[in-house]
Design an enzyme around this catalytic site. Structure first.
Site, PDB file in Angstrom:
ATOM      1  N   MET A   1       0.812  -1.202   0.000  1.00 48.50           N
ATOM      2  CA  MET A   1       0.000   0.000   0.000  1.00 48.50           C
ATOM      3  C   MET A   1       0.857   1.268   0.000  1.00 48.50           C
ATOM      4  SD  MET A   1      -2.872  -1.524  -0.106  1.00 48.50           S
ATOM      5  CE  MET A   1      -4.081  -0.264   0.127  1.00 48.50           C
ATOM      6  N   CYS A  83       6.261  -7.691   0.983  1.00 47.14           N
ATOM      7  CA  CYS A  83       6.151  -6.840  -0.201  1.00 47.14           C
ATOM      8  C   CYS A  83       7.119  -7.318  -1.283  1.00 47.14           C
ATOM      9  CB  CYS A  83       6.442  -5.389   0.166  1.00 47.14           C
ATOM     10  SG  CYS A  83       6.325  -4.263  -1.243  1.00 47.14           S
ATOM     11  N   LYS A 122       4.145  -9.201   8.958  1.00 48.38           N
ATOM     12  CA  LYS A 122       3.326  -9.484   7.787  1.00 48.38           C
ATOM     13  C   LYS A 122       4.199 -10.208   6.766  1.00 48.38           C
ATOM     14  CE  LYS A 122       0.111  -7.391   4.496  1.00 48.38           C
ATOM     15  NZ  LYS A 122       0.668  -7.876   3.218  1.00 48.38           N
ATOM     16  N   HIS A 154      -0.258 -13.021   4.062  1.00 51.76           N
ATOM     17  CA  HIS A 154      -0.799 -12.915   2.709  1.00 51.76           C
ATOM     18  C   HIS A 154      -0.709 -14.316   2.106  1.00 51.76           C
ATOM     19  CE1 HIS A 154      -1.068 -10.444  -1.232  1.00 51.76           C
ATOM     20  NE2 HIS A 154      -1.458 -11.696  -1.465  1.00 51.76           N
ATOM     21  N   GLY A 216      -6.758  -4.822   2.042  1.00 52.57           N
ATOM     22  CA  GLY A 216      -5.930  -3.720   1.578  1.00 52.57           C
ATOM     23  C   GLY A 216      -6.567  -3.010   0.402  1.00 52.57           C
TER      24      GLY A 216
END
Length: 317
Positions: A1, A83, A122, A154, A216
């Protein structure tokens, strides 16, 4: 994000839910240590509960950054090792750290040693050629032993070689069952599900047996779905009766930003997903996209765009 959930986005999203936990865009530890902290970390009291998401791979730097974030008043420190963007790979943080679970554990331990707020992680279920059954357990065991207070997973692999960041959001298949197996193996560890969830109802169904859900892009592109969080998940009414009332209540925030020299588009760029499927939504988006960016644009631009939808609602009633 990154570049999305800035302080204006979070303040706007808070008008729809008092209880949803909001997350910052990922901020790197070096940026916090050497950059404009007020700009990078500043937030309003109304945003609570709010977590800061950090990126980095140096334990000493992350410890310093976590201490600074805790002093700013954040409710949670979240370390992002999920990420997949080229930017984070070049800095040796994000999803590439899935390959180094012991280093991630050191990062967690370093932050836990200097803050009292929860430190969470995360992650993905694995990257590239990794076997998710092995990779996720190795990472989870390492960071939990280091003191991590929760895991946000995730539920898809990240392919760092061969797929773009955009493709990494869709191409690798989702595996919610893998996250459920992790929870079954670590029942004492809070595990939150992330990835591919498009609604609160879908999240509730997919996260059964887990400790929560993280939305998200769905929440960003359709912010009104956040109005379901408080009644459906917490048993209390949403802060405002409808989207029109929420926007009316948000006007003082916008006015303050404009009075301080800010641009209307700094805020309205986060509103383009409102009124999806309703008559007037396309005109609403077009007016904000073209008029809010003009120098000196003020609240009258937003009000006129909202009135496009409000007027059609009245005609349909």
């Amino acid at each position: 994000m990154m570049d999305w959930t800035d302080r204006h986005c979070r303040a706007f999203h808070r008008t729809f839910s008092r209880h949803a936990r909001l997350y910052t865009e990922m901020v790197t530890a070096p940026a916090i240590l050497h950059g404009d902290r007020a700009r990078l970390l500043g937030f309003g009291a109304a945003e609570h509960p709010v977590a800061v998401q950090l990126g980095g791979s140096d334990p000493a730097q992350l410890a310093q950054a976590a201490r600074i974030c805790a002093d700013f008043g954040y409710d949670e420190i979240n370390l992002n090792v999920g990420c997949p963007s080229d930017r984070v790979q070049g800095g040796n943080f994000g999803a590439c750290l899935m390959r180094e679970p012991q280093l991630v554990a050191e990062l967690v331990a370093a932050m836990k040693a200097v803050v009292t707020v929860p430190v969470t992680v995360k992650c993905r279920i694995g990257v590239d050629e990794q076997d998710p059954e092995v990779a996720l357990d190795l990472l989870a065991d390492a960071v939990v032993a280091a003191g991590a207070d929760a895991l946000v997973v995730h539920a898809r692999k990240a392919w760092l070689n061969g797929l773009s960041p955009r493709e990494n959001r869709d191409v690798p298949p989702l595996d919610y069952d893998r996250v459920r197996r992790l929870k079954a193996r670590l029942p004492h560890v809070p595990v939150v599900l992330n990835g591919g969830l498009s609604s609160i109802a879908e999240g509730q169904a997919a996260a059964q047996g887990l400790d929560g859900m993280m939305l998200g892009r769905a929440a960003y592109h359709e912010p009104e779905l956040l109005a379901q969080v408080d009644p459906r998940l917490h048993g209390v009414p949403a802060p405002h009766a409808d989207t029109f009332a929420a926007l009316d209540a948000f006007e003082p925030y916008i006015a303050h930003h404009l009075e301080a020299g800010g641009r209307l588009a700094d805020i309205t760029r986060h509103m383009l997903g409102l009124f999806g499927g309703r008559k007037g939504a396309r005109i609403f988006r077009r007016r904000l996209s073209t008029e809010a960016i003009a120098p000196g644009a003020g609240l009258e631009v937003l009000r006129a765009a909202v009135d496009e939808v409000r007027r059609r609602d009245r005609l349909a009633a």
